[in-house]
Design a protein around this motif. Structure first.
Motif, PDB file in Angstrom:
ATOM      1  N   UNK A  85       0.835  -1.203   0.000  1.00 48.26           N
ATOM      2  CA  UNK A  85       0.000   0.000   0.000  1.00 48.26           C
ATOM      3  C   UNK A  85       0.872   1.256   0.000  1.00 48.26           C
ATOM      4  N   UNK A  86       1.911   1.245   0.819  1.00 49.19           N
ATOM      5  CA  UNK A  86       2.835   2.383   0.875  1.00 49.19           C
ATOM      6  C   UNK A  86       3.526   2.572  -0.472  1.00 49.19           C
ATOM      7  N   UNK A  87       4.031   1.493  -1.048  1.00 53.08           N
ATOM      8  CA  UNK A  87       4.762   1.566  -2.308  1.00 53.08           C
ATOM      9  C   UNK A  87       3.871   2.047  -3.461  1.00 53.08           C
ATOM     10  N   UNK A 106       1.970  15.283  -3.051  1.00 53.40           N
ATOM     11  CA  UNK A 106       2.388  15.515  -1.668  1.00 53.40           C
ATOM     12  C   UNK A 106       1.455  14.804  -0.691  1.00 53.40           C
ATOM     13  N   UNK A 107       0.163  14.820  -0.975  1.00 56.89           N
ATOM     14  CA  UNK A 107      -0.804  14.114  -0.121  1.00 56.89           C
ATOM     15  C   UNK A 107      -0.488  12.612  -0.101  1.00 56.89           C
ATOM     16  N   UNK A 108      -0.196  12.042  -1.257  1.00 54.53           N
ATOM     17  CA  UNK A 108       0.132  10.615  -1.314  1.00 54.53           C
ATOM     18  C   UNK A 108       1.449  10.314  -0.596  1.00 54.53           C
ATOM     19  N   UNK A 109       2.413  11.205  -0.699  1.00 52.02           N
ATOM     20  CA  UNK A 109       3.674  11.004   0.032  1.00 52.02           C
ATOM     21  C   UNK A 109       3.430  11.054   1.543  1.00 52.02           C
ATOM     22  N   UNK A 110       2.538  11.935   1.962  1.00 55.25           N
ATOM     23  CA  UNK A 110       2.186  12.012   3.390  1.00 55.25           C
ATOM     24  C   UNK A 110       1.520  10.702   3.844  1.00 55.25           C
ATOM     25  N   UNK A 115       1.972   5.226   6.630  1.00 58.58           N
ATOM     26  CA  UNK A 115       2.065   3.764   6.588  1.00 58.58           C
ATOM     27  C   UNK A 115       3.483   3.296   6.900  1.00 58.58           C
ATOM     28  N   UNK A 116       4.472   4.067   6.463  1.00 53.55           N
ATOM     29  CA  UNK A 116       5.865   3.743   6.752  1.00 53.55           C
ATOM     30  C   UNK A 116       6.156   3.741   8.243  1.00 53.55           C
TER      31      UNK A 116
END
Length: 125
Positions: A85-87, A106-110, A115-116
């Motif tokens: 999911x994170x990847x 940026x929202x997806x990186x957040x 999850x990380x």
């Protein structure tokens, strides 16, 4: 239920009570992916609704006839689902940024970072 899955469920409740929609959405998605991974695979060449008898062709016969137990995932399996999911979020963020949609990226990186953190905590335990 794995420790990671239990923690995700607990934190989902906390996010909902705090009305943190962004965090709740990420946690719901991760828990849904875990639930999908727990589903039993359908054998190749078969259908869960394979009978042609009865009043409705293709209907399973009897109450609960199509029910099967969920698979038990190991802690490593759950971590792999969350990592996937994170990847996926990180890969999509790269694509969005390449197309000039930096806010969405940026929202997806957040979300991926959130999850990380769960994965980092699971590894440390």
């Amino acid at each position: 239920m794995s420790q990671l899955q239990a923690r995700l469920r607990e934190d989902l409740g906390t996010a909902l009570r705090a009305r943190d929609r962004a965090t709740a959405g990420v946690l719901r998605t991760a828990l849904a992916a875990i639930a999908n991974a727990e589903a039993q695979p359908v054998p190749v060449g078969t259908s869960p609704m394979s009978t042609s008898e009865g009043p409705i062709a293709g209907a399973a016969l009897g109450v609960g006839a199509a029910e099967v137990a969920r698979r038990e995932l190991s802690e490593a399996d759950v971590q792999a689902v969350v990592a996937r999911e994170r990847d996926e979020r990180l890969a999509t963020a790269v694509e969005l940024a390449a197309h000039g949609r930096e806010a969405a990226a940026e929202q997806l990186r957040h979300e991926a970072a959130l999850l990380g953190h769960y994965l980092d905590d699971a590894v440390q335990r």
